[in-house]
Design an enzyme around this catalytic site. Structure first.
Site, PDB file in Angstrom:
ATOM      1  N   ASP A   1      -7.789   1.125   7.254  1.00  0.00           N
ATOM      2  CA  ASP A   1      -7.572   1.405   5.831  1.00  0.00           C
ATOM      3  C   ASP A   1      -6.923   0.214   5.142  1.00  0.00           C
ATOM      4  O   ASP A   1      -7.296  -0.172   4.042  1.00  0.00           O
ATOM      5  CB  ASP A   1      -6.654   2.626   5.675  1.00  0.00           C
ATOM      6  CG  ASP A   1      -7.479   3.900   5.616  1.00  0.00           C
ATOM      7  OD1 ASP A   1      -8.719   3.787   5.569  1.00  0.00           O
ATOM      8  OD2 ASP A   1      -6.875   4.994   5.641  1.00  0.00           O
TER       9      ASP A   1
ATOM     10  N   ASP B   1      -4.226  -1.770   9.885  1.00  0.00           N
ATOM     11  CA  ASP B   1      -5.254  -0.863  10.403  1.00  0.00           C
ATOM     12  C   ASP B   1      -6.499  -0.909   9.512  1.00  0.00           C
ATOM     13  O   ASP B   1      -6.557  -1.699   8.565  1.00  0.00           O
ATOM     14  CB  ASP B   1      -4.705   0.567  10.485  1.00  0.00           C
ATOM     15  CG  ASP B   1      -4.238   1.064   9.124  1.00  0.00           C
ATOM     16  OD1 ASP B   1      -4.544   0.403   8.109  1.00  0.00           O
ATOM     17  OD2 ASP B   1      -3.574   2.110   9.062  1.00  0.00           O
TER      18      ASP B   1
ATOM     19  N   ASP C   1      -1.326  -2.467   5.587  1.00  0.00           N
ATOM     20  CA  ASP C   1      -1.144  -2.138   7.005  1.00  0.00           C
ATOM     21  C   ASP C   1      -2.180  -2.848   7.872  1.00  0.00           C
ATOM     22  O   ASP C   1      -3.279  -3.157   7.416  1.00  0.00           O
ATOM     23  CB  ASP C   1      -1.289  -0.622   7.219  1.00  0.00           C
ATOM     24  CG  ASP C   1      -0.158   0.140   6.548  1.00  0.00           C
ATOM     25  OD1 ASP C   1       0.851  -0.507   6.211  1.00  0.00           O
ATOM     26  OD2 ASP C   1      -0.297   1.360   6.358  1.00  0.00           O
TER      27      ASP C   1
ATOM     28  N   GLU D   1       0.844  -1.188   0.000  1.00  0.00           N
ATOM     29  CA  GLU D   1       0.000   0.000   0.000  1.00  0.00           C
ATOM     30  C   GLU D   1       0.888   1.250   0.000  1.00  0.00           C
ATOM     31  O   GLU D   1       1.540   1.539   1.001  1.00  0.00           O
ATOM     32  CB  GLU D   1      -0.796  -0.117   1.303  1.00  0.00           C
ATOM     33  CG  GLU D   1      -1.814   0.864   1.594  1.00  0.00           C
ATOM     34  CD  GLU D   1      -2.321   0.643   3.043  1.00  0.00           C
ATOM     35  OE1 GLU D   1      -2.198  -0.459   3.612  1.00  0.00           O
ATOM     36  OE2 GLU D   1      -2.825   1.612   3.611  1.00  0.00           O
TER      37      GLU D   1
END
Ligand code: 0R9
Length: 635
Positions: A499, A497, A495, A422
């Site tokens: 997102d 998280d 990641d 990403e």
């Protein structure tokens, strides 16, 4: 179908030490899949007894202590003394590797799923196991631990009826996480109940107070109705066929107006999501039957040159279940989910003849089906020119890989890996952490398109998707060519998280909808980057732990109470130093990656449609329905 057993039929081979030393070799791993494989091994012995016509009910019980029990009302495992071991047959089967029965090649027996291992492996990998047999008017009980009998078999009280019950507790020394998933077990039991018409399977969970039963008198015909979920069939009556001789084959199929197709295949009641010789025979059989039928009836309409396998598949929903003798079973592929037995070659002529005959005997249904297929053929012909154009462009592009791709030096497909990351910052650190010989990095910018909602046009012009498809090499849709795949593993590394999870979900949706063959064949993976790095203690006693969720962090902190702690939260992969990124997500020797499978295609299809599709109401009611299951909402 099978004669009765005598103890001499059991062939004794080796002890169980190799199983405890290398469990992965026998059950495919010690993660969730391996853990559940233990259940399938025991369950399949009961299902075999049902398939042989001696058992009508199977019960599966999840106990409070983490153990699980499987009970059948079959003939009960023989309990006499075995001439070769001097021990009773139960002990012989449960304490010796490959001590199978004559079903090894004589009856429809897989001896424990695709891995062909059976009860002894489960015993070897269980902290405790109890086997209870009701036979000859008595209950016989024997206890085991880690593959060894604790006592000789005891004949206890007088009982009515016959059957076998096996209770086991997986060994926590072998399985880091040994909690069974009721959802995974329910799905498997339901499928088994569909495959063995009339077999009642009951699932209960002591902790949750759950008790559910599955019984389908209509067998795979009921399964088909469940799969189409109310979508109208092109012809109201599905085609059902059963053949029982040297091979056993049962199939049912129908067409819907949907463009997607769903073919579920099984060998000896075990799913073969990777297809194989039986499924190929089935596909060829129906295509040939339809071609012959169309040719003999009215011929092809104007402008249609021929009917392809792809035209036949459009809208097809089918279940194929074959049973092969143990000696004929051969599987291939990374996950052994693809049948490779030449014995399955018989499927094609059987299916072709039966289906063609049925078409001639049922002209109304035949007309509905052939109209559906000819329509698909017409649409294909009409769009051929447009497609050729796209393919030509794709072929030119294949020569030029996207500029953002940091490719690896090796060209061996199976040995190489593509990491999709990403953003440029994660791209930079991944490039430092990789082994450039076999690891390639493709950084994607921001969120990719939600392919579930975008038009084909929009999809094709999307830059991120274009570079992804170019890097992978296969093309998509009609242009898909598996032999052009450039990497053995495609690893999505976003990641840890919200997102990151969203991007991973969008990518998975893309793979599922546009490159499903790569998912089916086990090429797509999810990397599991840690969320925290925790240093516990100081000086010589310092320990570094990586944890993957807030829950896991809290548990660790609770356990380390009183010790000096340093907690670092990784905001993104770009923040990790190359050494950490390498050891946690990239180095095959120490990383944690998850292979994505298509265990239940129908369910996956439904969930992708609900969560990623255009119908907001569907999504809303799904969220409402599942709201209580959410432990951790991160918005
Ligand atoms: C709860 C899980 N069930 C089992 O493991 C199970 C094994 C099994 C079985 C037979 C019947 N039921 C069973 N349940 C069986 C009995 C006879 C012949 N074949 C199979 C018979 O009575 O003649 N067995 C599986 C292997 C063996 N029995 C054998 F090798 F010991 F014969």
């Amino acid at each position: 179908m099978s004669g009765s057993y005598t103890v001499e039929d059991i062939q004794v081979l080796r002890g169980l030490d190799p199983v405890r030393k290398r469990p992965g070799m026998y059950i495919g791993g010690t993660g969730q899949e391996g853990l559940h494989q233990l259940v399938w091994e025991i369950l399949d012995n009961s299902v075999d007894e049902a398939l042989n016509g001696h058992c009508s009910s199977i019960k599966v019980m999840l106990y409070r202590d983490g153990g699980i029990g499987v009970e059948d009302n079959g003939r009960g495992i023989p309990v006499e003394k075995h001439p070769a071991t001097g021990k009773n047959s139960v002990e012989t089967i449960f304490c010796n590797l490959h001590a199978g029965g004559k079903f090894d090649d004589d009856a429809y027996k897989v001896a424990g799923g695709l891995h062909g291992v059976g009860a002894s492996v489960v015993n070897a990998l269980s902290e405790s196991m109890i086997v209870e047999v009701k036979r000859d008017g008595f209950r016989h009980v024997q206890n085991f631990s880690r593959g060894k009998a604790l006592f000789p078999m005891r004949k206890t009280e007088v009982v009515k009826g016959t059957g076998t019950k096996v209770i086991f507790l997986p060994d926590h020394e072998i399985f880091p996480e040994s909690t069974f998933s009721i959802d995974i077990i329910r799905e498997r039991l339901r499928t088994k109940a569909f495959l063995v018409a009339g077999l009642k399977i009951t699932l209960s969970d002591e902790t949750e107070g759950i008790k559910e039963s599955f019984l389908y008198p209509g067998g795979i015909t009921d399964f088909l109705q469940d799969l189409v979920r109310g979508r109208p069939l092109i012809d109201s009556q599905p085609f059902y066929y059963k053949y029982e001789n040297d091979v056993r084959l049962e199939m049912v199929m129908a067409w819907t107006s949907d463009t997607s197709s769903r073919i579920l295949s099984f060998v000896n009641s075990i799913p073969t999501p990777g297809g194989g010789t039986h499924e190929t025979g089935f596909r060829n059989g129906i295509t040939r039957a339809l071609r012959n039928y169309i040719e003999k009836r009215n011929g092809l309409p104007k402008g249609v040159k021929g009917v392809s396998a792809e035209d036949v598949r459009e809208g097809l929903v089918a279940i194929l279940s074959v049973y092969l003798h143990g000696g004929n079973l051969e599987f291939q592929g990374q996950t052994k989910e693809r049948l490779n037995s030449s014995a399955a070659m018989q499927v094609e002529p059987l299916v072709r003849t039966a289906f063609e005959t049925w078409l001639h005997q049922n002209p109304t249904q035949a007309a509905a089906i052939t109209n559906r297929i000819l329509l698909a053929a017409q649409a294909r012909t009409a769009s051929r020119a447009a497609r050729d154009e796209i393919n030509r462009k794709a072929a030119t592009r294949r020569l030029t890989l996207p500029g953002k791709l940091a490719d690896c030096s090796s060209t061996s497909r199976d040995a190489t890996e593509l990491f999709i990351v990403e953003g440029d910052s994660a791209g930079g650190s991944s490039k430092q952490a990789r082994d450039r010989k076999f690891q390639a990095i493709l950084p994607l910018r921001g969120k990719i398109l939600n392919v579930e909602q975008a038009s084909l046009e929009k999809l094709k012009s999307n830059k991120e998707i274009q570079s992804l498809v170019q890097s992978i090499g296969t093309g998509t849709g009609h242009a898909f060519d598996y032999s052009r795949l450039r990497y053995g593993k495609i690893v999505i590394n976003t990641d840890a998280d919200v997102d990151g999870h969203h991007i991973a979900t969008l990518l998975l949706t893309f793979f599922y909808r546009h490159l499903p063959e790569l998912v089916r064949r086990g090429h797509v993976y999810l990397a599991m980057p840690p969320l925290y790095r925790i240093r516990i203690g100081s000086g010589k006693k310092t320990a570094i732990r990586y944890v993957f969720s807030d829950e896991e962090k809290d548990r660790l902190l609770k356990r380390s109470n009183g010790k000096e702690l340093e907690i670092q939260r990784f905001k993104g992969l770009g923040e990790m130093d190359a050494a950490t990124l390498k050891s946690t997500t990239m180095d095959p020797a120490s990383r944690n990656i998850l292979r994505i499978g298509l265990g239940n295609e129908a369910k996956t299809d439904e969930i992708v449609d609900t969560l990623m599709g255009k119908d907001v109401r569907k999504r809303f009611s799904y969220i409402k329905e599942h709201a209580r299951e959410i432990k951790d909402l991160d918005i």
